[in-house]
Design an enzyme around this catalytic site. Sequence first.
Site, PDB file in Angstrom:
ATOM      1  N   LEU A  85       0.755  -1.252  -0.307  1.00  0.00           N
ATOM      2  CA  LEU A  85      -0.269  -0.031   0.370  1.00  0.00           C
ATOM      3  C   LEU A  85       0.885   1.172   0.111  1.00  0.00           C
ATOM      4  CD1 LEU A  85      -2.816  -0.750   2.432  1.00  0.00           C
ATOM      5  CD2 LEU A  85      -2.796  -0.839   0.367  1.00  0.00           C
ATOM      6  N   ASP A  86       0.992   2.202  -0.901  1.00  0.00           N
ATOM      7  CA  ASP A  86       2.009   3.203  -1.060  1.00  0.00           C
ATOM      8  C   ASP A  86       0.762   4.325   0.451  1.00  0.00           C
ATOM      9  OD1 ASP A  86      -0.607   5.587  -1.466  1.00  0.00           O
ATOM     10  OD2 ASP A  86      -1.300   4.126  -2.835  1.00  0.00           O
ATOM     11  N   VAL A  87       2.377   5.044   0.969  1.00  0.00           N
ATOM     12  CA  VAL A  87       2.094   5.358   1.724  1.00  0.00           C
ATOM     13  C   VAL A  87       0.986   6.340   2.537  1.00  0.00           C
ATOM     14  CG1 VAL A  87       3.090   7.516   0.579  1.00  0.00           C
ATOM     15  CG2 VAL A  87       3.588   7.445   3.453  1.00  0.00           C
ATOM     16  N   ASN A  88       0.257   7.105   1.282  1.00  0.00           N
ATOM     17  CA  ASN A  88      -1.194   7.599   1.218  1.00  0.00           C
ATOM     18  C   ASN A  88      -2.056   6.812   1.401  1.00  0.00           C
ATOM     19  OD1 ASN A  88       0.551  10.888   1.568  1.00  0.00           O
ATOM     20  ND2 ASN A  88       0.039  10.687  -0.587  1.00  0.00           N
ATOM     21  N   THR A  89      -2.484   5.196   1.385  1.00  0.00           N
ATOM     22  CA  THR A  89      -3.468   4.736   1.340  1.00  0.00           C
ATOM     23  C   THR A  89      -3.114   4.428   2.993  1.00  0.00           C
ATOM     24  OG1 THR A  89      -3.206   4.197  -0.770  1.00  0.00           O
ATOM     25  CG2 THR A  89      -4.468   2.619   0.131  1.00  0.00           C
TER      26      THR A  89
END
Length: 265
Positions: free
Chosen positions: A125-129
Amino acid sequence: MQRETRPSAPLAPAPSVRRPEGDRLQKLLAAAGHGSRRGIEQWIREGRIRIDGRVATLGERVTGREDIRLDGRALVIAAPAAGEHLLYHKPVGEITTRRDPQGRPTVFDPLPTPSLGRWIVVGRLDVNTSGLLLFTTDGALAHALMHPSAGVEREYLVRLRGRPTAQTLAQLCRGVELEDGPAHFDSVRAIEGRDGVGHGWYRVTLREGRNREVRRLWRAVGCEVSRLVRLRYGPIDLPRDLRPGQWRWLDRAQVAALRASARCR
């Protein structure tokens, strides 16, 4: 005159082919939770792995009884048969790597230390998810869950700026062209009654795990994602009572369901 016939000599049995003992080095190390097969293959190419004091070669087979070392550090092969498995509620701001040059927190920081091997994250998951992440010490299970051929379904909660038309939602299910090939959602369902004026909320499912794929699909049809949460990976749901930054062990039934979903024995 009758011609004498002699019985033909029996055919000699075909020589048996002896199968080499053990498994390929990269497969055994990955199954024990020491890394991905691709990463381990790179270590072998770089000469970082030694077996009984000699430099390992790519593709050779081992039984696990050898002295196997990475950069001089012994690698434990004997892992619990069932492995260890947990789920984690990733908060926004953490990255899905073991270390970060910028010093940001990682998803591995809050986890307990496994008894043997190391944690392998299932998908990223990316940092903003935020949302559900699965971890296991069973490399074969992790590989099966992430492999495209398994088609394990993922479900996400999405908040958009604005509300797309019905035609746009239908297009996302038919498919759009991304820079790394065509992609689509298996389903898109609007959620009514959520907070936020000027925002639309949706639950989407897909069976791939390409980098930032959910965000890129929406962007391809002119929509901007303002919040993204993974709610489910295969048969495992994000528990409602699990706060961001908390983890929980998976029970036997959940692990069995995961194995069945990935067709991993």
